[in-house]
Enzyme design. Structure first.
Site, mmCIF file in Angstrom:
data_model
loop_
_atom_site.group_PDB
_atom_site.id
_atom_site.type_symbol
_atom_site.label_atom_id
_atom_site.label_comp_id
_atom_site.label_asym_id
_atom_site.label_seq_id
_atom_site.Cartn_x
_atom_site.Cartn_y
_atom_site.Cartn_z
ATOM 1 N N LYS A 97 36.381 82.862 46.748
ATOM 2 C CA LYS A 97 35.290 83.793 47.023
ATOM 3 C C LYS A 97 34.011 83.170 46.495
ATOM 4 C CE LYS A 97 34.127 88.717 46.707
ATOM 5 N NZ LYS A 97 34.646 90.062 46.386
ATOM 6 N N GLY A 111 38.806 97.554 50.647
ATOM 7 C CA GLY A 111 40.150 97.045 50.382
ATOM 8 C C GLY A 111 40.338 95.584 50.723
ATOM 9 N N SER A 161 30.435 90.065 42.443
ATOM 10 C CA SER A 161 29.594 90.941 41.634
ATOM 11 C C SER A 161 30.432 92.034 40.969
ATOM 12 C CB SER A 161 28.521 91.594 42.508
ATOM 13 O OG SER A 161 27.723 90.629 43.150
ATOM 14 N N GLU A 164 37.467 85.310 50.780
ATOM 15 C CA GLU A 164 37.005 86.687 50.871
ATOM 16 C C GLU A 164 35.486 86.742 50.770
ATOM 17 O OE1 GLU A 164 37.130 90.960 48.490
ATOM 18 O OE2 GLU A 164 38.398 89.306 47.782
#
Length: 227
Positions: free
Chosen positions: A38, A15, A42, A117
């Site tokens: 980020k 999450g 992928s 992230e």
């Protein structure tokens, strides 16, 4: 110059992107210039022209209501839903750590707050060929503090505490934990949260229920987490 935080998780599909979206959205709605980054992404789909679309970035952009261009949110986009090091071995275009740092630095003068992230959990390798690059290399090179995102359910005590101990042992600064998929009143989850806080020594910053559209944290406290 922006203030920044890096969002990692206790594993993949935990999450992180959803929580990152909540963070970006909260700051955007508070009137701040809020952005997302980020380094590698992928498991992405192609558009009608065959171009890979960075799905996590697209979600955060739309969910957070920000106008940041997709092109500056992620620069290594892979189709295979593998760790970036393996996806790059198959598809080419391996990560250049210095390039990702350069692109992140470019954003810092344009935005007030940047939510970064990671890919998978903290031990996820970004590149493994003639070079070895890991998430912690990016975090340290970019001089970032971090948040751990964890599922509130069964097994999280082990996952959170091991992740926290590893990160602290490697010299990464961890600001706290955000729990996802939280069910208020659930005896086990309430105990998980208490035990994770006690055993890791980290503050629980917020708990996110399924479907939440707002992060349950005061926006001024949230701003203090970013550095």
């Amino acid at each position: 110059m922006s203030k920044n935080i890096f969002v990692t998780g206790t594993g993949t599909e935990i999450g992180k992107t959803y929580v990152a979206g909540l963070l970006v959205k909260k700051l955007h709605q508070a009137g701040e210039k809020s952005a997302y980054y980020k380094a590698a992404m992928s498991g992405n789909d192609k558009d009608d022209d065959g171009k890979l679309i960075p799905g996590d970035a697209k979600f955060v952009k739309e969910f957070g209501g920000i106008d940041q261009p997709l092109e500056e949110m992620c620069h290594y986009v892979y189709e295979h839903a593998y760790s970036p090091h393996l996806a790059a071995q198959i598809e080419g275009n391996p990560i250049d750590l210095y390039y990702t740092i350069e692109k992140f630095e470019d954003l810092k003068d344009k935005y007030d707050y940047i939510t970064l992230e990671g890919s998978g959990g903290i031990l996820c390798p970004l590149r493994f060929d003639d070079q070895e690059i890991y998430l912690e290399d990016f975090i340290k090179k970019a001089n970032l503090s971090t948040i751990i995102v964890a599922d509130a359910g069964l097994g999280t005590i082990n996952n959170v505490v091991l992740t926290a101990f590893y990160m602290k042992g490697k010299g990464m600064k961890v600001k706290g934990i955000i729990f996802n998929n939280f069910i208020p009143g659930d005896v086990m989850q309430e105990d998980n949260i208490k035990m994770c806080q006690r055993m890791s020594g980290l503050e629980v910053l917020a708990c996110v229920k399924k479907g939440d559209k707002d992060l349950d944290i005061d926006v001024e406290k949230l701003k203090e987490i970013y550095e």
